[in-house]
Design a protein around this motif. Structure first.
Motif, mmCIF file in Angstrom:
data_model
loop_
_atom_site.group_PDB
_atom_site.id
_atom_site.type_symbol
_atom_site.label_atom_id
_atom_site.label_comp_id
_atom_site.label_asym_id
_atom_site.label_seq_id
_atom_site.Cartn_x
_atom_site.Cartn_y
_atom_site.Cartn_z
ATOM 1 N N GLU A 170 0.847 -1.185 0.000
ATOM 2 C CA GLU A 170 0.000 0.000 0.000
ATOM 3 C C GLU A 170 0.885 1.238 0.000
ATOM 4 O O GLU A 170 1.824 1.338 0.783
ATOM 5 C CB GLU A 170 -0.903 0.037 1.235
ATOM 6 N N ARG A 185 0.273 5.313 0.278
ATOM 7 C CA ARG A 185 -0.721 6.347 0.550
ATOM 8 C C ARG A 185 -0.078 7.719 0.394
ATOM 9 O O ARG A 185 0.924 8.016 1.046
ATOM 10 C CB ARG A 185 -1.283 6.200 1.967
ATOM 11 N N VAL A 245 -2.904 5.330 -3.306
ATOM 12 C CA VAL A 245 -4.089 5.785 -2.588
ATOM 13 C C VAL A 245 -3.932 7.268 -2.264
ATOM 14 O O VAL A 245 -2.971 7.670 -1.593
ATOM 15 C CB VAL A 245 -4.287 4.989 -1.285
ATOM 16 N N THR A 266 -4.983 10.509 -0.319
ATOM 17 C CA THR A 266 -5.673 10.954 0.893
ATOM 18 C C THR A 266 -5.571 12.471 0.948
ATOM 19 O O THR A 266 -4.545 13.030 1.347
ATOM 20 C CB THR A 266 -5.049 10.310 2.140
ATOM 21 N N TYR A 290 -2.689 6.464 10.422
ATOM 22 C CA TYR A 290 -2.434 5.518 9.343
ATOM 23 C C TYR A 290 -1.172 4.729 9.683
ATOM 24 O O TYR A 290 -0.157 5.315 10.091
ATOM 25 C CB TYR A 290 -2.228 6.235 8.004
#
Length: 481
Positions: free
Chosen positions: A323, A325, A351, A353, A400
């Protein structure tokens, strides 16, 4: 020109040119490219290049030229492509730019030449002419031929110039000075030349072999490049002035910024400069074949919203992250990264954010980062730069998990040269230099690129290098300061 003359000059098939669709760039499949460092954009095919060049409408006042920081004769080279004269197109490009294969890949044409292209205006437009893609096509074609003509070099002048830094500004300045017949020596602090082109931009956006080929062309012009030479430590600017008639400082903006929040010294928290330098210049993605390690995080957080942040996030994916982010304090509309890079990152699985800002980094008993505590933001009133200022949302703290953090919130000028050059005027760390000439407060010393502008684009740095080269030529000819 009169309106009648403009109409007479317009192509007879003007409507057909307007109706021709902008050619899409072929790319690797996102699922495949997210796990390799091969170039994402594959380049136009010949049929696509001809079709794209056909979209030019031969306007009598081509704004695209003034939209280019180095003043390329864009209609000239595009018309050559349309006619199938690729050698002629390459020759036109080489009149203004040393790095067409580089600029065709990484310059923000959508904010410069393509932004003012008349084909891109109006409700029924199919978009501006893809000038950058055509520039890349021509440069790649020329390189594949392996027989690019050598540039015309003037007779030796007996004058010499030292260039500090081998990034875009230094390379552009060196090329023009070498053409003028001066002896040019580039001093580079790192072990390979190219500056941000090799340490900052990933292989999948700009293959290192292309940069090397462009630099080899400069060396064939007689330019000497000395690596592992840190001006300010190995020798100072004043010491170089004892040997050289003039100096151009293009040392770039290699000083990373941090947010000064708790946890920034934890293991696994990188500046984007270090992270990208390890991966790009020192080949950490191919460890242990290259002996520079880098943390291969499984959950990576990248802080920032510019092109550097996109590069870091996409590198993390290719290093095997499960992942990645990207955390950015404004909304997607305010992101300074190129739309193309954002799109590619989204396709590859980064991802996003938005409206989120880190408060601190959390770590374990070994001193390694384990997470990012963040706060939600909302957009308030516009600030001095016209962008809406992010405002904290009280009580919105959240966490996170992350085993690697890359901070990509900007860079400042390297302070070494200003600190070791008495009398060199600076402003907030940047060297103060005249806009059109690059002249500094020290006689014989010129500067340009990110060390003057702050972190900017490749093409703007090249434009500054070329401007300085013209001023250096005049200084060496007349002695006037």
């Amino acid at each position: 020109m009169s309106e009648k003359t403009e109409k007479e000059r317009a192509p007879k098939d003007l409507k057909q040119r307007y109706a021709t669709v902008r050619q899409e760039m072929p790319c690797q499949d996102p699922s495949a490219r997210a796990r390799n460092f091969q170039e994402v954009a594959l380049g136009l095919e010949i049929e696509q290049a001809l079709a794209e060049a056909y979209r030019c409408i031969y306007c009598t006042k081509p704004d695209c030229i003034s939209g280019c920081p180095v003043g390329i004769d864009i209609p000239g080279f595009v018309h050559k492509v349309e006619a199938g004269d690729l050698a002629g197109a390459a020759a036109i490009l080489r009149e203004s730019t040393l790095l067409p294969a580089v600029c065709g890949r990484v310059c923000p044409q959508e904010e410069q030449c393509e932004a003012v292209c008349k084909v891109g205006r109006g409700k029924a437009t199919k978009g501006p002419v893809a000038i950058g893609r055509l520039e890349r096509y021509v440069a790649d074609w020329e390189r594949a031929q392996g027989n690019a003509p050598a540039p015309v070099i003037a007779d030796p002048t007996g004058k010499s110039v030292a260039i500090v830094g081998s990034g875009p500004a230094g390379l552009a300045c060196a090329a023009d000075l070498a053409r003028a017949g001066h002896k040019v020596v580039i001093f580079e602090a790192l072990h390979k030349p190219g500056g941000v082109l090799v340490y900052g931009i990933p292989e999948f956006r700009l293959p290192k072999a292309i940069v090397a080929a462009e630099i080899e062309g400069l060396q064939r012009m007689g330019v000497e490049i000395i690596c592992n030479f840190v001006v300010g430590l190995t020798r100072t600017v004043d010491e170089l002035l004892e040997e050289f008639d003039s100096i151009f400082v293009g040392a770039g903006a290699g000083l990373p910024y941090f947010m000064d929040i708790p946890g920034e010294n934890l293991g696994g928290v990188y500046s984007a400069n270090e992270y990208l330098t390890r991966v790009n210049l020192m080949g950490a993605y191919d460890f242990p074949n290259n002996d520079t390690p880098v943390v291969r995080g499984k959950r990576v957080a990248v802080v920032g919203g510019g092109n550097v942040a996109m590069d870091a996030a996409r590198c993390a994916l290719r290093l095997g992250a499960d992942e990645v982010r990207l955390i950015y304090r404004r909304s997607a509309d305010e992101m300074p990264a190129r739309a193309e890079e954002i799109h590619h990152a989204e396709e590859e699985g980064v991802v996003f954010t938005m409206l989120t800002n880190p408060l601190r980094y959390l770590g374990d008993e070994r001193g390694r980062v384990t997470g990012v505590e963040c706060l939600k933001m909302e957009l308030g009133e516009p600030g001095p730069d016209g962008r809406r200022k992010p405002v904290e949302v009280p009580g919105s703290e959240h966490l996170y998990a992350a085993d690697t953090v890359v901070v990509a919130i900007g860079n400042g000028p390297n302070p070494l040269v200003p600190r070791t050059t008495p009398g060199l005027e600076t402003n907030r760390g940047k060297i103060v230099a005249q806009g059109e000439t690059g002249k500094t407060s020290v006689k014989g010393v010129f500067a340009g690129g990110d060390i003057v502008l702050g972190a900017a684009t490749v093409i703007l740095a090249m434009g500054a290098g070329r401007d300085a080269a013209r001023a250096i030529n005049e200084y060496l000819e007349t002695g006037n300061w």
